[in-house]
Design an enzyme around this catalytic site. Structure first.
Site, PDB file in Angstrom:
ATOM      1  N   PRO A   1       0.919  -1.380   0.180  1.00 25.94           N
ATOM      2  CA  PRO A   1      -0.078   0.028   0.030  1.00 25.94           C
ATOM      3  C   PRO A   1       0.867   1.374   0.017  1.00 25.94           C
ATOM      4  O   PRO A   1       1.837   1.173   0.824  1.00 25.94           O
ATOM      5  CB  PRO A   1      -0.843  -0.084   1.306  1.00 25.94           C
ATOM      6  N   ASN A   2       0.328   2.277  -0.658  1.00 24.01           N
ATOM      7  CA  ASN A   2       0.945   3.566  -0.885  1.00 24.01           C
ATOM      8  C   ASN A   2       2.238   3.651  -1.689  1.00 24.01           C
ATOM      9  O   ASN A   2       2.677   4.714  -2.188  1.00 24.01           O
ATOM     10  CB  ASN A   2       1.266   4.207   0.537  1.00 24.01           C
TER      11      ASN A   2
ATOM     12  N   ARG B   1       5.590  12.123  -3.339  1.00 28.86           N
ATOM     13  CA  ARG B   1       5.430  12.600  -1.969  1.00 28.86           C
ATOM     14  C   ARG B   1       6.410  12.447  -0.890  1.00 28.86           C
ATOM     15  O   ARG B   1       7.078  11.163  -1.132  1.00 28.86           O
ATOM     16  CB  ARG B   1       3.996  12.199  -1.412  1.00 28.86           C
TER      17      ARG B   1
ATOM     18  N   ASN C   1       8.212  -5.223  -0.909  1.00 25.89           N
ATOM     19  CA  ASN C   1       8.168  -4.299   0.138  1.00 25.89           C
ATOM     20  C   ASN C   1       6.577  -4.278   0.541  1.00 25.89           C
ATOM     21  O   ASN C   1       5.873  -3.727  -0.087  1.00 25.89           O
ATOM     22  CB  ASN C   1       8.536  -2.976  -0.385  1.00 25.89           C
TER      23      ASN C   1
ATOM     24  N   ALA D   1       3.049  -0.929   4.953  1.00 29.23           N
ATOM     25  CA  ALA D   1       2.590  -0.596   6.301  1.00 29.23           C
ATOM     26  C   ALA D   1       1.953  -2.152   6.652  1.00 29.23           C
ATOM     27  O   ALA D   1       1.898  -2.465   7.886  1.00 29.23           O
ATOM     28  CB  ALA D   1       1.494   0.275   6.373  1.00 29.23           C
TER      29      ALA D   1
ATOM     30  N   HIS E   1       3.687  -4.422   9.185  1.00 34.95           N
ATOM     31  CA  HIS E   1       3.797  -4.273  10.528  1.00 34.95           C
ATOM     32  C   HIS E   1       2.367  -4.831  11.504  1.00 34.95           C
ATOM     33  O   HIS E   1       2.063  -4.608  12.505  1.00 34.95           O
ATOM     34  CB  HIS E   1       3.815  -2.811  11.014  1.00 34.95           C
TER      35      HIS E   1
ATOM     36  N   GLU F   1      12.580  -9.294   1.970  1.00 35.92           N
ATOM     37  CA  GLU F   1      11.756  -8.111   2.467  1.00 35.92           C
ATOM     38  C   GLU F   1      12.467  -6.911   2.095  1.00 35.92           C
ATOM     39  O   GLU F   1      13.890  -6.980   2.716  1.00 35.92           O
ATOM     40  CB  GLU F   1      11.455  -8.681   3.856  1.00 35.92           C
TER      41      GLU F   1
ATOM     42  N   SER G   1      13.110   2.958   3.543  1.00 32.55           N
ATOM     43  CA  SER G   1      13.549   3.570   4.788  1.00 32.55           C
ATOM     44  C   SER G   1      14.003   2.625   5.813  1.00 32.55           C
ATOM     45  O   SER G   1      13.820   1.400   5.683  1.00 32.55           O
ATOM     46  CB  SER G   1      12.459   4.377   5.505  1.00 32.55           C
TER      47      SER G   1
ATOM     48  N   ARG H   1      12.711   4.624  12.901  1.00 33.33           N
ATOM     49  CA  ARG H   1      11.684   5.394  12.792  1.00 33.33           C
ATOM     50  C   ARG H   1      10.749   4.998  13.916  1.00 33.33           C
ATOM     51  O   ARG H   1      11.331   4.448  15.016  1.00 33.33           O
ATOM     52  CB  ARG H   1      10.916   5.043  11.511  1.00 33.33           C
TER      53      ARG H   1
ATOM     54  N   ARG I   1       7.168   0.801  13.807  1.00 37.82           N
ATOM     55  CA  ARG I   1       7.443   0.072  12.452  1.00 37.82           C
ATOM     56  C   ARG I   1       8.619  -0.844  12.677  1.00 37.82           C
ATOM     57  O   ARG I   1       9.471  -1.576  11.820  1.00 37.82           O
ATOM     58  CB  ARG I   1       8.299   1.132  11.404  1.00 37.82           C
TER      59      ARG I   1
END
Ligand code: CA2
Length: 146
Positions: free
Chosen positions: A9-10, A17, A74, A77, A80, A98, A102, A107, A111
């Site tokens: 996702p994302n 962004r 990847n 989110a 987690h 995996e 980042s 972080r 995470r």
């Protein structure tokens, strides 16, 4: 025999962004670079991105029988949160790496835990989008010696 590259996702927003965290490379750039690595070694690469947990689970089920020899993921989110994706990997029985763009360990504490790391062949975090290529280098090495 092929390599499957999955982004969760994302990650379709890559390069548009939050460049301070995720850089300015787009997902299309990442996919093209991994594909080029595969082509140079005579290995085909299939790319799949979804914002939906169930779609990723179903793609993993298909990987069990569609000739996928290695998966680079990847999970975004879902790393987690997702017992479902963990279980799908266990069912697929395809080795995987995996990747995190980042360094998740520097972080937020939420995470730091992954539902996948302990069943992955290896984990890459904090090397930016180069991490995908490093994982692909490993995958190609694995396929050569298999
Ligand atoms: O560092 C990574 O690659 C992550 O897997 C990225 C996930 C995050 O939830 C993980 O903790 C670490 C988030 C992906 C969001 O991707 C975006 C990219 C560009 C703009 C906005 C979001």
């Amino acid at each position: 025999m092929s390599v499957l590259l999955i982004n969760g996702p994302n990650l379709n927003m890559l390069g548009t962004r939050q460049p301070e965290i995720y850089g300015s490379t787009t997902l299309a750039d990442v996919e093209a670079a991994v594909r080029a690595q595969g082509e140079a070694a005579g290995v085909s690469v299939e790319c799949f991105q979804s914002n939906y947990e169930g779609a990723i689970v179903e793609r993993l089920h298909a990987a069990r029988t569609d000739g996928t020899a290695f998966i680079i993921i990847n999970p975004g989110a879902f790393t987690h949160t997702s017992v479902a994706i963990r279980d799908a990997f266990a069912a697929a029985e395809v080795p995987f790496a995996e990747v995190h763009i980042s360094n998740v360990h520097k972080r937020e504490p939420f995470r730091h835990h992954s539902y996948l790391s302990d069943i992955a062949v290896g984990v890459m975090a904090g090397f930016g989008t180069l991490g995908y290529n490093l994982a692909m280098t490993f995958a190609l090495q694995e396929l050569k010696t298999a």
